[in-house]
Design a protein around this motif. Structure first.
Motif, short mmCIF file in Angstrom:
data_model
loop_
_atom_site.label_atom_id
_atom_site.label_comp_id
_atom_site.label_asym_id
_atom_site.label_seq_id
_atom_site.Cartn_x
_atom_site.Cartn_y
_atom_site.Cartn_z
N LYS B 503 70.01 -11.86 12.72
CA LYS B 503 69.62 -10.63 13.42
C LYS B 503 70.64 -9.53 13.18
O LYS B 503 71.85 -9.72 13.31
CB LYS B 503 69.52 -10.93 14.93
CG LYS B 503 69.32 -9.71 15.81
CD LYS B 503 67.95 -9.13 15.68
CE LYS B 503 67.83 -7.80 16.40
NZ LYS B 503 66.62 -7.09 16.05
N TYR B 505 71.21 -5.29 14.20
CA TYR B 505 70.72 -4.24 15.09
C TYR B 505 70.66 -2.91 14.35
O TYR B 505 71.66 -2.49 13.77
CB TYR B 505 71.63 -4.08 16.30
CG TYR B 505 71.41 -5.14 17.35
CD1 TYR B 505 70.36 -5.02 18.26
CD2 TYR B 505 72.21 -6.27 17.41
CE1 TYR B 505 70.15 -6.00 19.23
CE2 TYR B 505 72.00 -7.24 18.37
CZ TYR B 505 70.97 -7.11 19.27
OH TYR B 505 70.76 -8.06 20.21
N GLY B 506 69.50 -2.29 14.38
CA GLY B 506 69.33 -0.94 13.81
C GLY B 506 69.84 -0.89 12.38
O GLY B 506 69.52 -1.73 11.54
N PRO B 548 62.95 -7.74 17.74
CA PRO B 548 62.40 -8.37 16.53
C PRO B 548 63.42 -9.25 15.81
O PRO B 548 64.62 -9.14 16.04
CB PRO B 548 62.02 -7.17 15.67
CG PRO B 548 62.90 -6.08 16.11
CD PRO B 548 63.20 -6.30 17.55
#
Lengths: 588, 739
Positions: B503, B505-506, B548
């Motif tokens: 994962k 972020y952004g 997501p």
């Protein structure tokens, strides 16, 4: 012995000095911490942004002052006045100060007793007196900032105009700002004093929300009654209102009203005299006289007295009242409740309705817009009906009608651009539920989607009373407006979805400056104006070509429906594509 | 006679080209340019003479000539005019070929130019008749046309055959062929001489004039301002930059040539007729920009011309009584449409970068230069007796539209003499004019930014939806005909799986969690440990669908969290780290709301709500509004709402924080009982003692990397206590048991 006494006196003085220094340091820190929390000082970091900000502020100031100057020159021509121009300022100042006092009182209730930062501030090792004074000072700084945005440039505009009209000397421009600032200080201190009964009323409303509802209903009812009463006074025969012919009478009445009004606001007139000086029998206009400075001294004394009263009265209660607002009064419900299952989509709608109706502030503001829009339209249309209009005038009135229907409705739905973010972190949890995201998100819009319809129909009915158009045309207009309104609601919801502010709302409450709301408002204004313009073109073309307005209304209806459908599809697609991504929870 | 000329011309050019191809190979390219140059000269000359008849003469005489003549002759005139029109495009494609290395350029010559030239040769006589009309004896230039056309056709035929042979093996992909074919059709409209509509359709309804937003005016706006540029954009947007550039050059040259022809080249011959009206300037600047790529000049036209052209199209300044098919209407619209949307297309199709504010400032400098130039030219030429009004700054044309005030400012003049020449300038009017236009340019920059934002958001939406469609196809392929309601892994049972989960972020370059894989089986209480910011909550939030997944897979009971979110979430109960409840609802209302979403039956919810309300001692407050609850009470409400549907996988993110000891005990019992019923309990915590006692297995995460997933018993065996292991991993402070 004497030396010892002297030493002791010196020690005492040093001790007092040290204490003052320490106290002052703490007070300064307290003020700064609150200011930095509330004002964005990032623009001071670089030279470029400093220059940009300063130039922009100066330009803004000049534009407002010049606009006032321009308007006053037109007023001078229309109302044939010269010296009386400053009476107009007096009326403006009177209305501004009264409205500002109400705003300041409400603002201080929130800032003194309900501010989010209170929970942190009470833990600082400072006395409640310092805390109280720091809060008042921070509020006062905000008020100065606010005054610089509007009141000061408007005042400068008036005084400069007065100078060009030969009513006031040039130095009045500078002097007048000093008493003006003092008026701002007195307003804040009065507001602080009034915040105690304000808090009492607020708490009563919290305890008995039905009282708030009754008050809102009464106020709205009174406004509606007042408006309808005024509407009945408007003549109904075509030609009864002829502004050009009746202008000398209207002008004279307005001037008399302005002069009369200034007699009833003596405290403001007193302060006004302290700003611009006195009139005299031997000279025209206003001059600064020794008595003017006496007036200023009296206002200053009033401010000092008020400060003392405020400090003496509020300070002892402040801490107690401030911390009490952290607590909630529990109301035990004895009746046994049942767990009734609902269909899941009904559950979303039910929850949303409960939340909206339990927040009287929001529901009342929606309801008042939806209620007042048709009444406002009726008011304007009655005036138009009594005017002798040309065929072009009719077209303009039609277009204004469209504007008057669309603009308030669209403006009311700008709040939709904050609808998901306002849920704060609760919004994230929605994503953990086993449903397609469309249902919870769209159901949040249902209240507005449904409630605007009666208002639009009401507007249609009012319009039909004024315009000689067929029922079909009215239905088409209503469908068109519903299309515009729904389209704007979907657009605003999409704005919030694409640029969520949940974390800000979760940490800072409702007082944040939301960029989506700004965008939605600008869109509402531009879109309403564009629709009014297009309507005018359509009406003109339709009446010229077919001698009826049918084609124009059909075109408007089609545009409305297309706009609504496009915005709805875009919202659905954006939910599908971006809901999970954009509404991502903040990083742990 | 005409065909003899044609044959001679063909032979002449063919010989040059054959020599170039086979004898003087080194000079082949130079000879191609020479031939192109000769043909350009013929082409320009022929049109000059042609327009002498069609424009300088009584053009109305030729309107619908084909219809008036009728029969076979009429039909031949019709096709002759079509050839005149399409021949313009054919020639342009052909004459651009030597200068272009584009594959599509060869394709245009082979499939557009050559066939049109052949048809034109067949229709040569009607073409000549169309050009010289019936009164040819009165014009000397007509005879020239009669000779020039066959010579030109012979040359173009030889040149196109030459390229046909040379580029024979050049092929375009099928999709490209379709696009360039469509573009060629559209391109024919770009090169349409302005008198063509009048020839085919007559002058148009004499009672309606395309002004003041009447239907005809709006139709022109819709078509030339909106529809055509959008069409070009969608046709070209997926093609290479070179091809886009080639196509835009074709359009802009077509419009430029027509502009020159219609003005009979006056725009070059007399300085006071030079194309210094802003939109006329654009007619030359635009092709120049696409050919030579001067950035700053392009942004000048982008900021300054576009808005001027838009205003002109909204308020056209042609004669009030003009009809829609009048050639001057079409010339006006072609010029202004070009000035309006070609710069926009240049940016939209990414030939030029999106301008920043800096580019606006540069374009302002260009504008200043332009303004000074037109100011000087206007003043000087007018002083010498040639009324000149470039950019409308020397007449009251604009002032009239703005009202009395502007008129008064316009009349404030400053007059002076140099020698015997008298000069007049309008300092205030001309200064205000410049400043206002500059400010409008700034406004245009703002509008462009708005447009870019909208375009970006729609592109992002398009890309995202495409990704979603691809995911759906992939899911259907994995399910292999089974319903989406069925788990991806149908044998999974109650299971929680992470497979190479990562994962970000952004726009962050670093992974918050990287390549995490583990499985939790039915009946397990799984503890998830790690310091703050290690990635525990990131994994949990992705598991429950709050955010997501960047890479990898997560499955709940066999359902893929990303592609089957609704099914996966139906099996999850979630307790977040920060309770976030609807404070205006009562506790009971909130729990029932959650139960409704999970479609819990009345009997089940009655039983569960009563059980948990009693267990957590909330009987007295369950019907109060949540805003009146303490932190612990709110946490209890969250826990009840997570259990109300008896989830197979219960996920808790630091659930015990802020609870009193009794409540902690109650929650722990709930977790144990829930696992005993065969469900999974997956929770993160900082309370190692509790994790050690409660869990069967644990996972430890540090800086986004899973360090170990093992049974508590194994870890204790190795390190003595779970705490020691944790500290050795996280803080590197304690060694293994016995060491």
């Amino acid at each position: 012995m004497e030396e010892a006494a002297k030493k002791s006196w010196k020690e005492k003085l040093n001790f007092a000095k040290a204490r003052f220094k320490e106290g002052w340091g703490k007070f300064k820190a307290l003020v700064l911490v609150q200011l930095k929390d509330k004002i964005d000082f990032s623009w001071t970091k670089t030279r470029k942004t400093r220059i940009q900000k300063t130039v922009f502020a100066i330009l803004k100031f000049l534009v407002i002052a010049l606009a006032v100057f321009g308007i006053l020159n037109i007023v001078k021509l229309l109302f044939m006045i010269r010296e009386e121009i400053l009476s107009y300022y007096l009326v403006f100042l009177g209305i501004f100060v009264v409205l500002n006092l109400i705003t300041v009182t409400l603002g201080l209730v929130k800032s003194l007793y309900y501010a989010e930062d209170n929970k942190v501030l009470v833990t600082y090792p400072v006395s409640s007196g310092k805390l109280f004074l720091s809060k008042i000072l921070v509020y006062q700084i905000f008020e100065f900032k606010k005054a610089l945005d509007l009141l000061v440039p408007v005042t400068v505009g008036f005084i400069v105009t007065g100078f060009f009209f030969g009513i006031v000397p040039i130095y009045t421009i500078i002097w007048s700002l000093i008493p003006l600032m003092l008026i701002s200080v007195v307003t804040v201190l009065l507001g602080a004093l009034l915040s105690i009964p304000g808090l009492f009323i607020f708490k009563t409303f919290q305890r008995l929300p039905i009282l708030e509802l009754i008050l809102i209903v009464l106020l709205v009812g009174a406004a509606v009654y007042g408006l309808i009463y005024v509407i009945t006074l408007i003549p109904i025969n075509k030609g009864d209102i002829d502004i050009i012919r009746q202008w000398p009478i209207i002008r004279s009445n307005i001037n008399s009203f302005i002069l009369e009004f200034s007699k009833y606001i003596y405290p403001i007139t007193f302060a006004f005299r302290a700003m611009v000086g006195e009139t005299g029998a031997t000279y025209s206009g206003y001059k600064l006289m020794p008595y003017t400075f006496g007036r200023f001294g009296i206002i200053l004394a009033i401010a000092v007295v008020l400060l003392v009263i405020v400090f003496l009265i509020i300070k002892p209660f402040f801490f107690n009242m401030m911390t009490k607002t952290f607590e909630f009064e529990k109301k035990n419900i004895t009746a046994e409740k049942h767990n009734k299952p609902k269909q899941k989509y009904v559950a979303f709608v039910g929850k949303e309705l409960k939340l909206v109706f339990r927040d009287f502030g929001i529901s009342a503001s929606y309801l008042s817009v939806y209620l007042l829009t048709p009444i406002l339209l009726l008011f304007i249309d009655r005036i138009f009906m009594a005017m002798d209009r040309s065929s072009t005038g009719d077209l303009i009135v039609f277009a204004i009608n469209v504007l008057l229907i669309v603009l308030p409705l669209l403006a009311s739905s700008t709040v939709i651009s904050t609808i998901y973010s306002r849920e704060g972190r609760a919004a994230y949890l929605k994503k953990t539920k086993p449903v397609k995201p469309y249902f919870p998100l769209i159901s949040k819009l249902l209240f507005n989607l449904v409630l605007c319809i009666p208002s639009i129909i009401g507007c249609g009915v009012v319009f039909s009373q004024f315009a000689q158009v067929s029922t079909f045309d009215i239905v088409a207009l209503c469908i068109a407006v519903i299309g515009f309104q729904y389209g704007h609601i979907f657009y605003s919801a999409a704005l919030d979805l694409m640029n969520p502010q949940n974390e800000l709302y979760a940490t800072e409450g409702d007082s944040i400056s939301n960029p989506n709301e700004r965008k939605s408002t600008i869109f509402a204004l531009v879109f309403s104006a564009a629709i009014a313009f297009i309507s005018y073109v359509f009406f003109k073309e339709s009446i010229n070509q077919t001698k009826t307005y049918d084609i124009a209304f059909i075109k408007l209806m089609i545009i409305g429906i297309i706009f609504m459908v496009i915005m709805f599809i875009l919202l659905i697609l954006k939910i599908k594509a971006f809901y999970i991504d954009r509404q991502e929870a903040s990083r742990e | 006679m005409n065909y003899v000329l044609l044959a001679a011309s063909f032979a002449f050019f063919a010989i040059i080209l054959v020599l170039a191809r086979f004898v003087f190979k080194k000079a082949e390219r130079v000879l191609e340019f020479v031939v192109a140059g000769l043909l350009i000269a013929l082409f320009l000359g022929r049109f000059y003479c042609y327009l002498d008849v069609q424009v300088s003469g009584d053009w109305l005489h030729y309107t619908q000539l084909w219809k008036n003549v009728g029969g076979f002759e009429g039909a031949s005139l019709f096709f002759g005019e079509m050839c005149l029109w399409f021949g313009m495009g054919a020639n342009l494609f052909l004459l651009m070929r030597p200068f272009s290395k584009q594959k599509s350029s060869s394709w245009f010559v082979k499939f557009i130019s050559l066939p049109i030239i052949v048809v034109s040769i067949i229709c040569m006589n009607p073409m000549i008749k169309n050009m010289i009309g019936e009164q040819h004896n009165t014009f000397e230039t007509m005879k020239v046309v009669e000779y020039l056309l066959p010579i030109e056709l012979g040359g173009t035929l030889a040149f196109s055959v030459y390229y046909f042979v040379k580029d024979f093996k050049v092929r375009l992909p099928k999709v490209d062929r379709l696009h360039v074919g469509l573009f060629a059709s559209l391109g024919m409209f770009a090169v349409m001489p302005p008198f063509i509509p009048a020839f085919f359709f007559g002058a148009g309804n004499p009672n309606t004039h395309p002004l003041d937003m009447v239907f005809q005016h709006r139709l022109l706006i819709y078509v030339l301002l909106i529809f055509v540029p959008l069409l070009i954009y969608f046709l070209l947007r997926r093609h290479s930059k070179d091809r886009i550039r080639y196509c835009l050059i074709f359009i802009s040259l077509g419009v430029m040539f027509n502009f020159c022809f219609m003005n009979k080249y006056d725009c070059f011959l007399y300085p006071w007729k030079w194309p210094f009206h802003l939109c006329n300037t654009a007619v030359f600047v635009v092709p120049f920009c696409f050919i030579f790529k001067p950035k700053r000049l392009f942004y000048f036209t982008y900021f300054i011309n576009v808005f001027g052209a838009l205003l002109a199209m909204l308020m056209p300044n042609y004669d009030e009584l003009i009809t829609i098919f009048d050639p001057s209407v079409w010339q006006f619209w072609y010029n202004h449409a070009l000035a309006f949307w070609m710069p926009l297309l240049g940016v939209a199709l990414k030939l030029y970068d999106r301008p920043k504010l800096k580019q606006y400032f540069y374009s302002s400098i260009w504008f200043l230069g332009y303004y000074i130039l037109v100011f000087v030219l206007n003043t000087v030429f007018t002083a010498y007796g040639h009324e000149t009004d470039f950019f409308f700054i020397n007449s009251d044309f604009i002032a009239d539209k703005l009202g009395t005030f502007a008129d008064k400012v316009f009349l404030m003049t400053y007059e002076f003499d140099i020698g015997k020449v008298h000069f007049v300038i309008r300092p205030l009017y001309q200064s205000i004019y410049f400043i206002v236009y500059l400010l409008i340019g700034f406004g245009v920059w703002f509008v462009y930014q708005l447009g870019f934002d909208i375009a970006d958001s729609h592109q992002a939406l398009h890309i995202k939806l495409k990704g979603i469609r691809q995911d759906k196809i992939a899911l259907e392929s994995i399910l292999n005909g089974r319903s989406i309601e069925e788990p991806m892994d149908k044998d999974a049972g109650i299971k929680l799986e992470l497979e190479h989960f990562s994962k970000k972020y952004g726009a962050n370059k670093h992974y918050s969690v990287h390549d995490a894989s583990f499985t939790v089986e039915a009946g397990e209480v799984f503890g998830f440990l790690g310091p703050n910011g290690a990635g525990k909550s990131t994994i949990i939030k992705s598991l429950v669908g709050i955010q997501p997944i960047t890479e990898g897979k997560m499955r709940i009971c066999g359902y893929d969290v990303q592609s089957q979110p609704v099914q996966a979430k139906s099996n999850i109960g979630f307790v977040p780290d920060h309770y976030a409840l609807y404070e205006k609802l009562t506790g009971r209302e909130y729990i029932n709301y959650i139960a409704d979403i999970f479609e819990v039956s009345k009997e089940d919810r009655e039983e569960r709500i009563n059980k948990y309300v009693k267990l957590f001692e909330l009987e007295a407050s369950i019907d109060n509004k949540i805003k009146t609850y303490s932190h612990g009470m709110k946490q209890k409400i969250t826990i009840i709402s997570a259990l109300v549907h008896n989830p197979k996988v219960w996920i808790l993110d630091e659930p015990l924080t802020g609870l009193d000891p009794t409540s902690i005990y109650q929650v722990k019992q709930c977790m144990i009982n829930h696992a005993k019923e065969g469900n999974i309990v997956f929770f993160s915590s900082h309370l190692i003692d509790i994790v050690e006692k409660l869990c069967d297995r644990v996972g430890v995460i540090k800086k986004g990397e899973i360090q170990r997933v093992d049974t508590v018993a194994n870890i204790e065996k190795e390190y003595g206590t779970l705490e020691k292991y944790y500290l050795s991993v996280i803080g590197d402070t304690v060694t293994k048991a016995g060491e």
